[in-house]
Design a protein around this motif. Structure first.
Motif, PDB file in Angstrom:
ATOM      1  N   PRO A 197       7.430 -20.672  -8.848  1.00 49.91           N
ATOM      2  CA  PRO A 197       7.251 -21.373 -10.231  1.00 49.91           C
ATOM      3  C   PRO A 197       5.653 -21.405 -10.306  1.00 49.91           C
ATOM      4  CG  PRO A 197       8.740 -22.640  -8.877  1.00 49.91           C
ATOM      5  CD  PRO A 197       8.158 -21.546  -8.008  1.00 49.91           C
ATOM      6  N   GLY A 198       5.368 -20.796 -11.386  1.00 47.03           N
ATOM      7  CA  GLY A 198       3.683 -20.993 -12.181  1.00 47.03           C
ATOM      8  C   GLY A 198       2.906 -20.128 -11.356  1.00 47.03           C
ATOM      9  N   ALA A 199       3.370 -19.263 -10.608  1.00 44.96           N
ATOM     10  CA  ALA A 199       2.479 -18.299  -9.767  1.00 44.96           C
ATOM     11  C   ALA A 199       2.878 -16.837 -10.162  1.00 44.96           C
ATOM     12  CB  ALA A 199       2.687 -18.351  -8.185  1.00 44.96           C
ATOM     13  N   ALA A 200       1.937 -15.993  -9.776  1.00 46.00           N
ATOM     14  CA  ALA A 200       2.075 -14.395  -9.903  1.00 46.00           C
ATOM     15  C   ALA A 200       3.067 -13.941  -9.192  1.00 46.00           C
ATOM     16  CB  ALA A 200       0.939 -13.687  -9.816  1.00 46.00           C
ATOM     17  N   PRO A 201       4.101 -13.058  -9.683  1.00 42.32           N
ATOM     18  CA  PRO A 201       5.262 -12.581  -8.682  1.00 42.32           C
ATOM     19  C   PRO A 201       4.583 -11.610  -7.805  1.00 42.32           C
ATOM     20  CG  PRO A 201       5.284 -11.598 -10.867  1.00 42.32           C
ATOM     21  CD  PRO A 201       4.251 -12.665 -10.852  1.00 42.32           C
ATOM     22  N   VAL A 202       5.069 -11.219  -6.804  1.00 48.38           N
ATOM     23  CA  VAL A 202       4.793 -10.006  -5.796  1.00 48.38           C
ATOM     24  C   VAL A 202       5.821  -9.036  -5.685  1.00 48.38           C
ATOM     25  CG1 VAL A 202       3.963  -9.275  -3.753  1.00 48.38           C
ATOM     26  CG2 VAL A 202       2.918 -11.360  -4.674  1.00 48.38           C
ATOM     27  N   VAL A 203       5.647  -7.652  -6.112  1.00 47.87           N
ATOM     28  CA  VAL A 203       6.473  -6.688  -6.049  1.00 47.87           C
ATOM     29  C   VAL A 203       6.171  -6.055  -4.779  1.00 47.87           C
ATOM     30  CG1 VAL A 203       7.711  -4.514  -6.799  1.00 47.87           C
ATOM     31  CG2 VAL A 203       7.393  -6.512  -8.301  1.00 47.87           C
ATOM     32  N   ILE A 204       7.306  -5.788  -3.797  1.00 45.77           N
ATOM     33  CA  ILE A 204       7.014  -4.974  -2.534  1.00 45.77           C
ATOM     34  C   ILE A 204       7.822  -3.650  -2.566  1.00 45.77           C
ATOM     35  CG2 ILE A 204       7.443  -5.204  -0.120  1.00 45.77           C
ATOM     36  CD1 ILE A 204       7.288  -8.341  -1.835  1.00 45.77           C
TER      37      ILE A 204
ATOM     38  N   ARG B 119       6.325   9.850  -1.451  1.00 44.93           N
ATOM     39  CA  ARG B 119       6.916   9.795  -2.529  1.00 44.93           C
ATOM     40  C   ARG B 119       6.287   9.253  -3.664  1.00 44.93           C
ATOM     41  NH1 ARG B 119      12.033  11.116  -0.714  1.00 44.93           N
ATOM     42  NH2 ARG B 119      12.719  10.374   1.406  1.00 44.93           N
ATOM     43  N   THR B 120       6.536   9.717  -4.998  1.00 45.70           N
ATOM     44  CA  THR B 120       6.066   9.340  -6.180  1.00 45.70           C
ATOM     45  C   THR B 120       7.059   9.140  -7.117  1.00 45.70           C
ATOM     46  OG1 THR B 120       4.063  10.799  -6.013  1.00 45.70           O
ATOM     47  CG2 THR B 120       4.795   9.685  -8.192  1.00 45.70           C
ATOM     48  N   MET B 121       7.505   7.725  -7.427  1.00 44.11           N
ATOM     49  CA  MET B 121       8.769   7.385  -8.062  1.00 44.11           C
ATOM     50  C   MET B 121       8.382   6.447  -8.843  1.00 44.11           C
ATOM     51  SD  MET B 121      10.422   5.791  -4.705  1.00 44.11           S
ATOM     52  CE  MET B 121      12.195   5.627  -5.572  1.00 44.11           C
ATOM     53  N   ARG B 122       9.266   6.219 -10.153  1.00 52.88           N
ATOM     54  CA  ARG B 122       9.161   5.054 -10.824  1.00 52.88           C
ATOM     55  C   ARG B 122       9.828   3.722 -10.335  1.00 52.88           C
ATOM     56  NH1 ARG B 122       7.595   4.062 -15.969  1.00 52.88           N
ATOM     57  NH2 ARG B 122       6.841   6.426 -16.154  1.00 52.88           N
ATOM     58  N   ILE B 123       9.360   2.434 -10.527  1.00 50.07           N
ATOM     59  CA  ILE B 123      10.089   1.263  -9.959  1.00 50.07           C
ATOM     60  C   ILE B 123       9.921   0.313 -10.979  1.00 50.07           C
ATOM     61  CG2 ILE B 123       9.351   1.482  -7.559  1.00 50.07           C
ATOM     62  CD1 ILE B 123       7.059  -0.507  -7.956  1.00 50.07           C
ATOM     63  N   GLY B 124      11.006  -0.454 -11.240  1.00 48.18           N
ATOM     64  CA  GLY B 124      10.844  -1.646 -12.094  1.00 48.18           C
ATOM     65  C   GLY B 124       9.930  -2.624 -12.044  1.00 48.18           C
ATOM     66  N   LEU B 125       9.530  -3.189 -12.925  1.00 48.30           N
ATOM     67  CA  LEU B 125       8.459  -4.265 -12.874  1.00 48.30           C
ATOM     68  C   LEU B 125       8.616  -5.628 -13.738  1.00 48.30           C
ATOM     69  CD1 LEU B 125       5.059  -2.493 -12.314  1.00 48.30           C
ATOM     70  CD2 LEU B 125       6.226  -3.502 -10.706  1.00 48.30           C
ATOM     71  N   PRO B 126       8.679  -6.907 -13.335  1.00 50.93           N
ATOM     72  CA  PRO B 126       8.913  -7.869 -14.250  1.00 50.93           C
ATOM     73  C   PRO B 126       8.077  -8.383 -15.335  1.00 50.93           C
ATOM     74  CG  PRO B 126       8.033  -8.742 -12.218  1.00 50.93           C
ATOM     75  CD  PRO B 126       8.014  -7.340 -12.176  1.00 50.93           C
ATOM     76  N   GLN B 127       6.682  -7.666 -15.319  1.00 47.80           N
ATOM     77  CA  GLN B 127       6.166  -7.781 -16.654  1.00 47.80           C
ATOM     78  C   GLN B 127       5.184  -6.692 -16.689  1.00 47.80           C
ATOM     79  OE1 GLN B 127       4.340 -11.367 -14.826  1.00 47.80           O
ATOM     80  NE2 GLN B 127       2.208 -10.408 -15.181  1.00 47.80           N
ATOM     81  N   GLY B 128       4.575  -6.638 -17.961  1.00 43.90           N
ATOM     82  CA  GLY B 128       3.477  -5.367 -18.149  1.00 43.90           C
ATOM     83  C   GLY B 128       2.087  -5.785 -17.713  1.00 43.90           C
ATOM     84  N   GLY B 129       1.345  -4.865 -18.012  1.00 44.14           N
ATOM     85  CA  GLY B 129       0.089  -4.720 -17.758  1.00 44.14           C
ATOM     86  C   GLY B 129      -0.265  -3.911 -16.368  1.00 44.14           C
ATOM     87  N   GLU B 130      -1.694  -4.178 -15.993  1.00 43.13           N
ATOM     88  CA  GLU B 130      -2.187  -3.807 -14.687  1.00 43.13           C
ATOM     89  C   GLU B 130      -1.680  -4.549 -13.534  1.00 43.13           C
ATOM     90  OE1 GLU B 130      -6.177  -2.788 -14.789  1.00 43.13           O
ATOM     91  OE2 GLU B 130      -5.839  -0.880 -15.784  1.00 43.13           O
TER      92      GLU B 130
ATOM     93  N   ALA C 189       0.674  -6.966  -7.143  1.00 40.42           N
ATOM     94  CA  ALA C 189       0.745  -8.291  -7.882  1.00 40.42           C
ATOM     95  C   ALA C 189      -0.074  -8.009  -9.147  1.00 40.42           C
ATOM     96  CB  ALA C 189      -0.087  -9.473  -7.054  1.00 40.42           C
ATOM     97  N   PRO C 190       0.371  -8.596 -10.383  1.00 41.20           N
ATOM     98  CA  PRO C 190      -0.290  -8.551 -11.559  1.00 41.20           C
ATOM     99  C   PRO C 190      -1.684  -8.837 -11.469  1.00 41.20           C
ATOM    100  CG  PRO C 190       1.414 -10.339 -11.694  1.00 41.20           C
ATOM    101  CD  PRO C 190       1.431  -9.618 -10.490  1.00 41.20           C
TER     102      PRO C 190
END
Length: 719
Positions: free
Chosen positions: A640-647, A656-667, A717-718
């Protein structure tokens, strides 16, 4: 006038009088007061006070004479010496009625204040009070160098129906070695016994207890103790460094000895702080006779091992950790005890601490004995021991060893080799109640502590509170995750696609308990190989696999535990008699693994997303769990209230080069890449960041093209 019954005098001289205090010392009798003294090696004895009276020799070692009321000392003489001393039999009892009542009831929460050996001033004289529970004994004596190990000299007073024996021995002090000489229930003299509540012990192979004073260390950890509760809960980062103090590091310039508690207080704590671990977990430091048991077969359950120093020096180690913000957890062993003659086995000539029936009281796996948890005094002994370590030594938690062996009567037994409970089932109902009581008392009595179960079955509610029907532990080791993940990573990557679920299955039960993810000492001994040697491939691939494994462990929900030496990829298995191979850190790949573990701890502590949801289902979700063909895993950690981390983990040696889903946009920043050259990798990655586009993917509104290096884990992380 007969000063003493000659039958009583003979029993005293032979050390088989059941109530020596009824005869010895000063007593009023027909014709006035009299003194009876037991001094086995004296030829003459005098009573000294306002006057001097020589006592009559009744028989060898027993002397008696008239004496009016009043304090006295004794003087003894033989052919070689004359000596003055206080008569231990002129002193009254030390234990009070409340102690007696609580001991008899089995509810003495601070049992160690009553039993054991305590340096005190009693009736104006300094000495040591000894007290021990031996209800079936015909006679108990304390023996040591102070009485030439002669069981006739200090025969103890039995305190009624409690089965406790006590004596105050004037004139001796801390540092004295002692044992108990016991005439058993059948009149047989037993092997001399160490004190079950001894606070110190001799160096092995010597087996005596040693009088030690408690409370000598001036604690300075008030700040830690005040904030401890806020730092040890399911939402905080807990990363544990498991340590065997005897083999972490050794002093080769001094014969290869292990470090002292004082040396560990600087060297070990400095290292743990530098590595970013939040806690150390000590393999059992309770006194144990056999080094090869690693402490898991303790005899001195109330004594920090003398191998590293005195009790106050162990306290200094704990204090030093607390002052640096490091918690200390003790491996605690209430599940079994060794069969050594000087220990608890048939302590008073009967099955006192253990069950009489070997089907209930003997561990076949370890050749040890099982406590009789249903006996209130035995349960009290163990419950008080848990509180002892938490209160006297400020320990922050107890990791309870071999809980599964306690929970089940048929643990590691075939049909016919175990006794069902009163309902005909396999559960050990008495052990279950004991564990509930231990957790309730520990959490109720020591604010902010944690208890941890090493429990390898699916017993329900291990980490559920007692008032909600659970066993009451704070955390449980996740043995299922450990076994599955180690099995997966040991496979040749070409076959991993067929076993994809070995890394995803744990998510189906991750939140059924409050879990710790353990890579413990048990995984790197007895032919199992070190962590680096479990990994497949050539040397470079072994290191890549190991780096990926550690990153996967730190990213996965659950608190973390790593055994010493694995943080720098020691090649050989752990050996308890040797120091870790610290010289390996001169080699770049080993130093790289160490840097990775340090950075994983840093990220884990700094990023709430990586720790807040360790035990909360809302803190984790899969993004890509089913890509078995490529052996790629992608998941998200949240808080809660913190930046997510995608692993994202690529667990094949194919880039491998591939597309992964992310919970928000930007860099999104690449906050960790196990293939970094900094960690000994090939330095392939995403140049520090990726850009999320508004392209839905894997049930996410945004996605990005990412590069995944071979056998690597990358975290984003965003920005």
């Amino acid at each position: 006038m007969e000063l003493i019954d000659h039958g009583a005098a003979q029993a005293l001289a032979e050390g088989r009088h059941g109530d020596p205090f009824a005869v010895l010392g000063w007593h009023e009798g027909p014709g006035g007061g009299r003194i009876v003294a037991l001094v086995p090696d004296a030829d003459r004895v005098w009573a000294l006070g306002a006057r001097e009276v020589e006592l009559q020799r009744v028989r060898d070692g027993v002397f008696a004479g008239l004496w009016s009321a009043g304090r006295y000392r004794l003087r003894a003489q033989n052919a070689t010496a004359t000596w003055d001393f206080e008569d231990p039999y002129r002193f009254g009892p030390v234990l009070g009625e409340i102690d007696e009542y609580l001991i008899g009831e089995g509810t003495h929460r601070q049992l160690w204040h009553a039993l054991g050996a305590h340096v005190i001033v009693h009736e104006g004289v300094r000495g040591v009070h000894f007290a021990v529970w031996a209800p079936s004994a015909q006679r108990v004596s304390v023996v040591g160098g102070f009485n030439n190990w002669d069981g006739r000299r200090h025969q103890m007073r039995k305190r009624g129906a409690t089965g406790v024996w006590e004596i105050f021995v004037p004139g001796i002090q801390a540092g004295e070695a002692y044992k108990y000489e016991i005439l058993g229930a059948e009149g047989t003299l037993l092997p001399v016994k160490a004190d079950p509540l001894g606070f110190g012990a001799e160096h092995a192979p010597a087996t005596s207890s040693v009088v030690r004073e408690l409370g000598l260390h001036p604690w300075g950890d008030g700040a830690w103790m005040t904030k401890r509760e806020a730092q040890q809960n399911i939402h905080t980062p807990i990363s544990i460094y498991e340590v065997h103090l005897g083999s972490w590091r050794r002093v080769w310039e001094d014969g290869g000895r292990p470090l002292s508690y004082f040396e560990l207080a600087s060297q070990l704590i400095d290292y743990v702080v530098d590595m970013g671990f939040t806690h150390i977990e000590l393999l059992p430091i309770t006194e144990h006779p056999f080094d090869g048991s690693w402490g898991y077969q303790p005899i001195g359950l109330y004594a920090p091992t003398i191998r590293h120093g005195r009790p106050e020096e162990f306290a200094a180690l704990v204090d030093a950790a607390h002052r640096r913000g490091v918690g200390v957890i003790l491996d605690w062993v209430p599940g079994h005890f060794p069969t050594d003659d000087h220990g608890l086995r048939r302590f008073d000539g009967t099955a006192l601490y253990e069950h009489a029936d070997p089907k209930e009281g003997f561990h076949q796996d370890w050749n040890t004995l099982i406590y009789n948890y249903g006996r209130r005094e035995v349960s009290n002994y163990l419950l008080a021991n848990a509180l002892f370590w938490l209160e006297e030594y400020h320990l922050d938690g107890l990791r309870v060893d071999a809980v599964a062996s306690m929970l089940y009567r048929d643990y590691s037994r075939s049909a016919g080799e175990w006794v069902p409970n009163k309902f005909g089932g396999r559960e050990n109902l008495e052990a279950i109640e004991f564990l509930k009581a231990m957790n309730a008392q520990a959490y109720g009595g020591a604010k902010g502590i944690v208890t941890i179960a090493e429990e390898s079955t699916a017993f329900p509610g291990v980490s559920r509170p007692v008032d909600r029907g659970g066993l009451g532990f704070g955390f449980k080791w996740n043995m299922g995750w450990m076994n599955d993940s180690l099995r997966y990573f040991a496979r040749d990557p070409i076959y991993r696609r067929f076993h994809h679920n070995e890394l995803t299955f744990a998510s189906s039960y991750t939140y059924s308990e409050n879990f710790i993810l353990p890579i413990s000492h048990d995984e790197v001994v007895h032919g199992k190989g070190s962590m680096i040697n479990k990994m497949p491939g050539d040397e470079a691939e072994k290191f890549a696999n190991l780096r990926a494994f550690y990153a996967f462990q730190w990213a996965h929900p659950g608190k973390k535990l790593l055994f010493m030496g694995q943080e720098f990829a020691q090649w050989r298995e752990w050996a308890h008699a040797e120091a870790l191979d610290w010289g390996l850190l001169d080699e770049p790949r080993h130093a790289g693994v160490q840097r990775l573990v340090r950075d994983l701890n840093r990220l884990y502590r700094a990023r709430p997303a990586l720790h807040w949801g360790d035990c909360e289902p809302s803190g984790f979700s899969w993004i890509e769990a089913d890509d078995s063909e490529t052996s790629v895993y992608v998941f998200e950690r949240r808080a809660p209230g913190a930046a997510p981390v995608v692993i994202a983990a690529n667990l094949t040696p194919v880039e491998r080069t591939m597309r992964i889903g992310l919970p928000q946009g930007g860099e999104w920043l690449e906050i960790l890449n196990t293939d970094s050259a900094h960690y000994g990798g090939a330095n392939w990655g995403n140049l520090g960041y990726i850009s999320a586009e508004e392209i839905p993917w894997s049930r996410r509104a945004f996605s990005a093209e990412v590069y995944l290096p071979p056998l690597a884990v990358v975290m984003f992380a965003p920005d």
